[in-house]
Every structure is written in structure tokens, then in C-alpha cells.
Scaffold this active site. Structure first.
Site, PDB file in Angstrom:
ATOM      1  N   ASN A 198       0.855  -1.190   0.000  1.00  0.00           N
ATOM      2  CA  ASN A 198       0.000   0.000   0.000  1.00  0.00           C
ATOM      3  C   ASN A 198       0.888   1.235   0.000  1.00  0.00           C
ATOM      4  O   ASN A 198       2.016   1.180   0.487  1.00  0.00           O
ATOM      5  CB  ASN A 198      -0.881   0.006   1.253  1.00  0.00           C
ATOM      6  CG  ASN A 198      -1.815   1.207   1.301  1.00  0.00           C
ATOM      7  OD1 ASN A 198      -2.425   1.564   0.285  1.00  0.00           O
ATOM      8  ND2 ASN A 198      -1.921   1.856   2.449  1.00  0.00           N
ATOM      9  N   HIS A 243       0.830   5.254   1.310  1.00  0.00           N
ATOM     10  CA  HIS A 243       0.087   6.163   2.182  1.00  0.00           C
ATOM     11  C   HIS A 243       0.751   7.547   2.141  1.00  0.00           C
ATOM     12  O   HIS A 243       1.982   7.644   2.212  1.00  0.00           O
ATOM     13  CB  HIS A 243       0.077   5.614   3.618  1.00  0.00           C
ATOM     14  CG  HIS A 243      -0.704   6.486   4.538  1.00  0.00           C
ATOM     15  ND1 HIS A 243      -2.085   6.537   4.515  1.00  0.00           N
ATOM     16  CD2 HIS A 243      -0.302   7.384   5.468  1.00  0.00           C
ATOM     17  CE1 HIS A 243      -2.489   7.418   5.405  1.00  0.00           C
ATOM     18  NE2 HIS A 243      -1.441   7.952   6.003  1.00  0.00           N
TER      19      HIS A 243
HETATM   20  C1  GAR Z   1      -2.745   8.847  -2.941  1.00  0.00           C
HETATM   21  O1  GAR Z   1      -2.282  10.074  -2.426  1.00  0.00           O
HETATM   22  C2  GAR Z   1      -2.536   7.741  -1.943  1.00  0.00           C
HETATM   23  O2  GAR Z   1      -1.366   7.880  -1.193  1.00  0.00           O
HETATM   24  C3  GAR Z   1      -3.748   7.910  -1.068  1.00  0.00           C
HETATM   25  O3  GAR Z   1      -4.789   8.178  -1.957  1.00  0.00           O
HETATM   26  C4  GAR Z   1      -4.253   8.854  -3.092  1.00  0.00           C
HETATM   27  C5  GAR Z   1      -4.697   8.112  -4.315  1.00  0.00           C
HETATM   28  O4  GAR Z   1      -4.319   8.816  -5.461  1.00  0.00           O
HETATM   29  N1  GAR Z   1      -4.008   6.721  -0.299  1.00  0.00           N
HETATM   30  C6  GAR Z   1      -4.472   6.745   0.938  1.00  0.00           C
HETATM   31  O5  GAR Z   1      -4.744   7.779   1.527  1.00  0.00           O
HETATM   32  C7  GAR Z   1      -4.638   5.386   1.583  1.00  0.00           C
HETATM   33  N2  GAR Z   1      -4.824   5.528   2.992  1.00  0.00           N
HETATM   34  P1  GAR Z   1      -4.323   8.117  -6.872  1.00  0.00           P
HETATM   35  O6  GAR Z   1      -5.698   7.463  -7.026  1.00  0.00           O
HETATM   36  O7  GAR Z   1      -4.147   9.241  -7.842  1.00  0.00           O
HETATM   37  O8  GAR Z   1      -3.212   7.124  -6.910  1.00  0.00           O
END
Ligand code: GAR
Length: 216
Positions: A109, A111
């Protein structure tokens, strides 16, 4: 050596999904994305999958009898396609035991904070509101907790006084797009070892797992 087969789970925009696609297409990452699973029928990640000829499935939790059943079915779809690494790319659900047990230390994952600080939703906003001066992003293996699994790579990202959630998120995202493919590459090269919650990477120093230079 045959390519690492990736299964990606995403809920939204999918820019990390795209960063991984780009690394594969430019031959910097020796892997193949064999399936995208999304819980959101309007996720932009689906458009990216279509554009790049990647099979996708929309699997909505409410269509399953329980949360565990949902993750049992996801695990089945991934196993059917012989997936070697599951990649959560903005998948906004807590993964349950049946999927974790099916892929032990084979689910990653990303984060948008320096874990263990600011887990859960809106990691960037939490960091801003706390007033930290350095934040960043973390790639980790997934366990049953929320963003608690063994840490693989982190990038430290500076915060500026006039940062908003948007400016900080955009800066962190550039680092996400760098460290996520890098973590997958290390995995594909068989260089990651996990003991308890300690991750060691062959040929890396501890410092190398903390990327502090801005991506080009
Ligand atoms: C990213 O910033 C990722 O780190 C975060 O969601 C976004 C997804 O962006 N994930 C979380 O917060 C998980 N807890 P993306 O769809 O453009 O990759």
C-alpha cells in the site's frame, strides 16, 4: 525470469496506477499488470485500464454477503490470474483477513504521510493541522491494521508555511509516483526480506530506503 504479475486495487483517480503502468511500459519495471479491481464504478482508474488494455473488474462490497466474503472473492479473482503481488493504489478500504492470508507479505500500500504518523484518511491534512515541518509518503506491506504493516520505503517531503492541503498533496504525490514503482521493482528483483515488522532490502542501506531528493 518470468514477469511479476500484479493485481492493482484502486478506488479513484489512479495516478499511482498510472505511474506503475508508465514504469512498465518504459521497461524500467519488469512486471505485468494482469488485473485492476475497483470498488467504484466511476473510478478514473478504469479509463486508464481501458487505455492500456488492462483487464478490470468492478466489485462493489454491497453486492457481497459480508466484508469477509467480499475479500474472499477478490482473492479468488487475483489467484485465478496467478497474481504474485497485490498493489493497493488509492484503495480506500481496510483489507480484511481473507485477502491478507491469501497473499502474506504480498500486498503493498502507499500512504501519503510518514507512517506511523497520520494513518487513515487525509494523511496530508492531518500533517498540516498538526504543524509538522516534514511529511512524506510510505510504501508498506499490508496487515490487518490501518496502515500499520511493515515499512518498505519512505520519502521525506518538506512542508512550507503557505502550504494548503492541495499544494502539499501535489508535492507528496510526485514522491509517491517515484517510490511506489521503486518498491515494486525491489520486490520483483527478490530483494525484499521481511522479518516481523523489519524489512531489509538487499543492496540498500537504511538511508536509501528514505528518499529525500525531489523527483526529477
Ligand atoms: C494517494 O495520495 C494515496 O497515497 C492515497 O490516496 C491517493 C490516491 O491517489 N491513499 C491513501 O490515503 C490510503 N490511505 P491516486 O488514485 O491518484 O493514486
Amino acid at each position: 525470469m518470468s514477469n511479476l504479475r500484479l493485481g492493482v486495487l484502486a478506488s479513484g483517480r489512479g495516478s499511482n496506477f498510472q505511474a506503475i503502468i508508465d514504469e512498465i511500459e518504459s521497461k524500467r519495471l519488469n512486471a505485468e499488470i494482469v488485473l485492476l479491481i475497483t470498488d467504484n464504478p466511476s473510478a478514473f482508474a478504469i479509463e486508464r485500464a481501458k487505455k492500456h488494455g488492462i483487464e478490470y473488474l468492478v466489485m462493489r462490497p454491497k453486492e457481497y454477503s459480508s466484508k469477509d466474503d467480499y475479500f474472499i472473492k477478490i482473492a479468488e479473482e487475483l489467484k485465478k490470474r496467478d497474481v504474485g503481488l497485490v498493489v493497493l493504489a488509492g484503495f480506500m478500504r481496510i483489507v480484511r483477513k481473507p485477502l491478507i492470508d491469501a497473499f502474506p507479505n504480498r500486498i503493498m500500500n502507499i500512504h501519503p504521510a510518514l507512517l506511523p504518523a497520520f494513518p487513515g484518511l487525509h494523511g496530508q491534512r492531518q500533517a498540516l493541522e498538526y504543524g509538522v515541518k516534514i511529511s512524506g509518503c510510505t510504501v508498506h506491506f499490508v496487515d490487518e491494521g490501518m496502515d500499520t504493516g511493515p515499512i518498505i520505503i519512505q520519502a521525506a517531503v518538506p512542508m512550507f508555511q503557505d502550504d494548503t492541503e492541495d499544494t502539499l498533496s501535489e508535492r507528496i504525490l510526485r514522491f509517491e509516483h517515484k517510490i511506489y514503482p521503486e518498491a515494486i521493482r525491489l520486490f520483483s528483483e527478490g530483494r525484499i526480506e521481511v522479518e516481523g515488522r523489519m524489512v531489509s532490502i538487499k543492496g540498500y542501506t537504511l538511508f536509501d530506503t528514505i528518499i529525500v531528493n525531489p523527483p526529477a
